[in-house]
Design a protein around this motif. Structure first.
Motif, PDB file in Angstrom:
ATOM      1  N   HIS A  17      -3.434   5.370  -2.807  1.00 50.71           N
ATOM      2  CA  HIS A  17      -3.351   4.505  -3.996  1.00 50.71           C
ATOM      3  C   HIS A  17      -2.554   3.238  -3.692  1.00 50.71           C
ATOM      4  O   HIS A  17      -2.962   2.128  -4.052  1.00 50.71           O
ATOM      5  CB  HIS A  17      -2.674   5.248  -5.152  1.00 50.71           C
ATOM      6  CG  HIS A  17      -3.548   6.252  -5.812  1.00 50.71           C
ATOM      7  ND1 HIS A  17      -3.048   7.236  -6.628  1.00 50.71           N
ATOM      8  CD2 HIS A  17      -4.889   6.439  -5.790  1.00 50.71           C
ATOM      9  CE1 HIS A  17      -4.037   7.982  -7.080  1.00 50.71           C
ATOM     10  NE2 HIS A  17      -5.164   7.515  -6.590  1.00 50.71           N
ATOM     11  N   SER A  18      -1.410   3.403  -3.048  1.00 50.35           N
ATOM     12  CA  SER A  18      -0.543   2.255  -2.747  1.00 50.35           C
ATOM     13  C   SER A  18      -1.240   1.264  -1.825  1.00 50.35           C
ATOM     14  O   SER A  18      -1.176   0.044  -2.019  1.00 50.35           O
ATOM     15  CB  SER A  18       0.766   2.735  -2.120  1.00 50.35           C
ATOM     16  OG  SER A  18       1.496   3.538  -3.017  1.00 50.35           O
ATOM     17  N   LYS A  19      -1.925   1.785  -0.811  1.00 42.47           N
ATOM     18  CA  LYS A  19      -2.619   0.907   0.131  1.00 42.47           C
ATOM     19  C   LYS A  19      -3.796   0.195  -0.538  1.00 42.47           C
ATOM     20  O   LYS A  19      -4.032  -0.991  -0.303  1.00 42.47           O
ATOM     21  CB  LYS A  19      -3.099   1.708   1.348  1.00 42.47           C
ATOM     22  CG  LYS A  19      -1.962   2.163   2.254  1.00 42.47           C
ATOM     23  CD  LYS A  19      -2.491   2.887   3.484  1.00 42.47           C
ATOM     24  CE  LYS A  19      -1.367   3.308   4.413  1.00 42.47           C
ATOM     25  NZ  LYS A  19      -1.864   3.996   5.630  1.00 42.47           N
ATOM     26  N   LEU A  20      -4.535   0.924  -1.371  1.00 43.16           N
ATOM     27  CA  LEU A  20      -5.657   0.302  -2.069  1.00 43.16           C
ATOM     28  C   LEU A  20      -5.183  -0.775  -3.023  1.00 43.16           C
ATOM     29  O   LEU A  20      -5.801  -1.841  -3.143  1.00 43.16           O
ATOM     30  CB  LEU A  20      -6.468   1.363  -2.826  1.00 43.16           C
ATOM     31  CG  LEU A  20      -7.216   2.380  -1.973  1.00 43.16           C
ATOM     32  CD1 LEU A  20      -7.949   3.374  -2.873  1.00 43.16           C
ATOM     33  CD2 LEU A  20      -8.187   1.704  -1.020  1.00 43.16           C
ATOM     34  N   VAL A 179     -15.033  -1.284   6.886  1.00 43.55           N
ATOM     35  CA  VAL A 179     -13.939  -0.808   7.724  1.00 43.55           C
ATOM     36  C   VAL A 179     -13.127   0.259   6.995  1.00 43.55           C
ATOM     37  O   VAL A 179     -13.060   0.288   5.770  1.00 43.55           O
ATOM     38  CB  VAL A 179     -12.985  -1.948   8.159  1.00 43.55           C
ATOM     39  CG1 VAL A 179     -13.752  -3.034   8.894  1.00 43.55           C
ATOM     40  CG2 VAL A 179     -12.246  -2.534   6.982  1.00 43.55           C
ATOM     41  N   ILE A 180     -12.528   1.115   7.785  1.00 41.85           N
ATOM     42  CA  ILE A 180     -11.552   2.088   7.300  1.00 41.85           C
ATOM     43  C   ILE A 180     -10.241   1.863   8.056  1.00 41.85           C
ATOM     44  O   ILE A 180      -9.272   1.332   7.522  1.00 41.85           O
ATOM     45  CB  ILE A 180     -12.027   3.545   7.520  1.00 41.85           C
ATOM     46  CG1 ILE A 180     -13.380   3.798   6.848  1.00 41.85           C
ATOM     47  CG2 ILE A 180     -10.984   4.516   6.984  1.00 41.85           C
ATOM     48  CD1 ILE A 180     -13.967   5.177   7.142  1.00 41.85           C
ATOM     49  N   THR A 181     -10.269   2.231   9.320  1.00 41.57           N
ATOM     50  CA  THR A 181      -9.060   2.289  10.133  1.00 41.57           C
ATOM     51  C   THR A 181      -8.370   0.941  10.274  1.00 41.57           C
ATOM     52  O   THR A 181      -7.135   0.856  10.189  1.00 41.57           O
ATOM     53  CB  THR A 181      -9.394   2.842  11.537  1.00 41.57           C
ATOM     54  OG1 THR A 181     -10.020   4.122  11.380  1.00 41.57           O
ATOM     55  CG2 THR A 181      -8.144   2.990  12.385  1.00 41.57           C
ATOM     56  N   ASP A 182      -9.132  -0.121  10.462  1.00 46.96           N
ATOM     57  CA  ASP A 182      -8.527  -1.419  10.745  1.00 46.96           C
ATOM     58  C   ASP A 182      -7.636  -1.915   9.612  1.00 46.96           C
ATOM     59  O   ASP A 182      -6.737  -2.719   9.840  1.00 46.96           O
ATOM     60  CB  ASP A 182      -9.610  -2.454  11.058  1.00 46.96           C
ATOM     61  CG  ASP A 182      -9.038  -3.708  11.699  1.00 46.96           C
ATOM     62  OD1 ASP A 182      -8.401  -3.595  12.762  1.00 46.96           O
ATOM     63  OD2 ASP A 182      -9.200  -4.800  11.104  1.00 46.96           O
ATOM     64  N   VAL A 183      -7.884  -1.426   8.409  1.00 44.51           N
ATOM     65  CA  VAL A 183      -7.045  -1.800   7.267  1.00 44.51           C
ATOM     66  C   VAL A 183      -6.131  -0.649   6.852  1.00 44.51           C
ATOM     67  O   VAL A 183      -4.913  -0.804   6.748  1.00 44.51           O
ATOM     68  CB  VAL A 183      -7.903  -2.253   6.073  1.00 44.51           C
ATOM     69  CG1 VAL A 183      -7.047  -2.410   4.807  1.00 44.51           C
ATOM     70  CG2 VAL A 183      -8.613  -3.564   6.391  1.00 44.51           C
ATOM     71  N   ILE A 188       1.880   0.301   4.999  1.00 47.60           N
ATOM     72  CA  ILE A 188       1.669  -0.273   3.675  1.00 47.60           C
ATOM     73  C   ILE A 188       2.072  -1.745   3.601  1.00 47.60           C
ATOM     74  O   ILE A 188       1.436  -2.548   2.920  1.00 47.60           O
ATOM     75  CB  ILE A 188       2.421   0.549   2.587  1.00 47.60           C
ATOM     76  CG1 ILE A 188       2.164  -0.026   1.185  1.00 47.60           C
ATOM     77  CG2 ILE A 188       3.894   0.627   2.875  1.00 47.60           C
ATOM     78  CD1 ILE A 188       0.741  -0.020   0.734  1.00 47.60           C
ATOM     79  N   ASN A 189       3.113  -2.120   4.344  1.00 43.53           N
ATOM     80  CA  ASN A 189       3.594  -3.502   4.298  1.00 43.53           C
ATOM     81  C   ASN A 189       2.689  -4.484   5.041  1.00 43.53           C
ATOM     82  O   ASN A 189       2.884  -5.700   4.940  1.00 43.53           O
ATOM     83  CB  ASN A 189       5.006  -3.580   4.884  1.00 43.53           C
ATOM     84  CG  ASN A 189       6.003  -2.789   4.071  1.00 43.53           C
ATOM     85  OD1 ASN A 189       6.003  -2.836   2.845  1.00 43.53           O
ATOM     86  ND2 ASN A 189       6.850  -2.013   4.740  1.00 43.53           N
ATOM     87  N   HIS A 190       1.714  -3.960   5.782  1.00 43.07           N
ATOM     88  CA  HIS A 190       0.836  -4.831   6.566  1.00 43.07           C
ATOM     89  C   HIS A 190      -0.617  -4.796   6.096  1.00 43.07           C
ATOM     90  O   HIS A 190      -1.457  -5.505   6.656  1.00 43.07           O
ATOM     91  CB  HIS A 190       0.896  -4.447   8.043  1.00 43.07           C
ATOM     92  CG  HIS A 190       2.262  -4.619   8.642  1.00 43.07           C
ATOM     93  ND1 HIS A 190       3.128  -3.565   8.830  1.00 43.07           N
ATOM     94  CD2 HIS A 190       2.912  -5.726   9.078  1.00 43.07           C
ATOM     95  CE1 HIS A 190       4.257  -4.009   9.360  1.00 43.07           C
ATOM     96  NE2 HIS A 190       4.154  -5.314   9.520  1.00 43.07           N
ATOM     97  N   VAL A 191      -0.914  -4.000   5.079  1.00 45.60           N
ATOM     98  CA  VAL A 191      -2.290  -3.883   4.598  1.00 45.60           C
ATOM     99  C   VAL A 191      -2.822  -5.214   4.093  1.00 45.60           C
ATOM    100  O   VAL A 191      -3.915  -5.661   4.476  1.00 45.60           O
ATOM    101  CB  VAL A 191      -2.387  -2.806   3.493  1.00 45.60           C
ATOM    102  CG1 VAL A 191      -3.726  -2.896   2.766  1.00 45.60           C
ATOM    103  CG2 VAL A 191      -2.206  -1.417   4.089  1.00 45.60           C
TER     104      VAL A 191
END
Length: 207
Positions: A17-20, A179-183, A188-191
């Motif tokens: 959730h946080s990354k999305l 993409v999945i992995t690349d993001v 979390i601070n670099h997404v």
């Protein structure tokens, strides 16, 4: 329909959730796909509802991987593999105008059928080898060039894509890079920074 197509990973749901939220807040995600292979089917509706709320907040189209019935339950679009149902079936069960994508592997014939059946986009891959789906092998970018010459609808490239190798893929004709992995493998601070880097790749090609 041009840019980054993000697919969920199998992170713990709160972490996802946080990354999305960070990714979608950039305004640069064109489509989000729900793909959670380690989540039991009985738990998926709850997850989909929570992720749909994030998509609704940022007005990002949301599609379900492989499962027409689950997509119908939420009135969402769907991405279909070659063995996951027919486009016509999806069109009959889903709301008019939702996204219906189709995996075509490395086959222009599969893509032609998908176009005839009314797909929103056609997807080719794995372009490069990927740990997410190692059995898919890698097909390279020539198929994208051929598809670009033949089809007017959006072309999606998937498999082993990164910011660093995206230039050739986009130039070959990909409108969408899935993409999945690349993001989502980023901290979390670099997404957001990674998503913005992808957006820059597409903007560069558009100039």
């Amino acid at each position: 329909m041009r840019g980054l197509y993000l697919i969920t990973n199998d992170d713990p749901i709160e972490q996802l959730h946080s990354k999305l939220d960070a990714a979608l807040a950039t305004g640069h995600i064109q489509i989000l796909q729900y793909r959670r292979k380690k989540t039991p089917l009985t738990q998926q509706p709850e997850e989909i509802a929570s992720i749909k709320a994030i998509c609704d907040r940022y007005a990002v189209p949301f599609v379900i991987n492989d499962n027409i019935e689950l997509a119908a339950q939420f009135g969402l679009g769907v991405h279909l593999g070659q063995s996951d149902g027919e486009i016509q079936d999806a069109k009959e069960k889903l709301p008019q105008g939702v996204i219906i994508g189709k995996t075509c592997s490395s086959s222009l014939e599969f893509a032609e059928k998908a176009v005839r059946d009314g797909a929103t986009y056609v997807a080719f891959g794995a372009i490069y080898s990927t740990l997410t789906k190692p059995e898919a092998g890698c097909i390279g970018i020539e198929i994208l060039k051929q598809a670009r010459q033949r089809f007017a609808l959006p072309i999606c490239a998937i498999g082993g894509l990164s910011v660093e190798n995206s230039k050739d893929v986009i130039e070959a004709g990909a409108d969408l890079c899935a993409v999945i992995t690349d993001v989502l493998a980023q901290d979390i601070n670099h997404v957001a920074a990674r998503v913005n880097a992808w957006a820059a790749q597409f903007n560069t090609e558009l100039k």
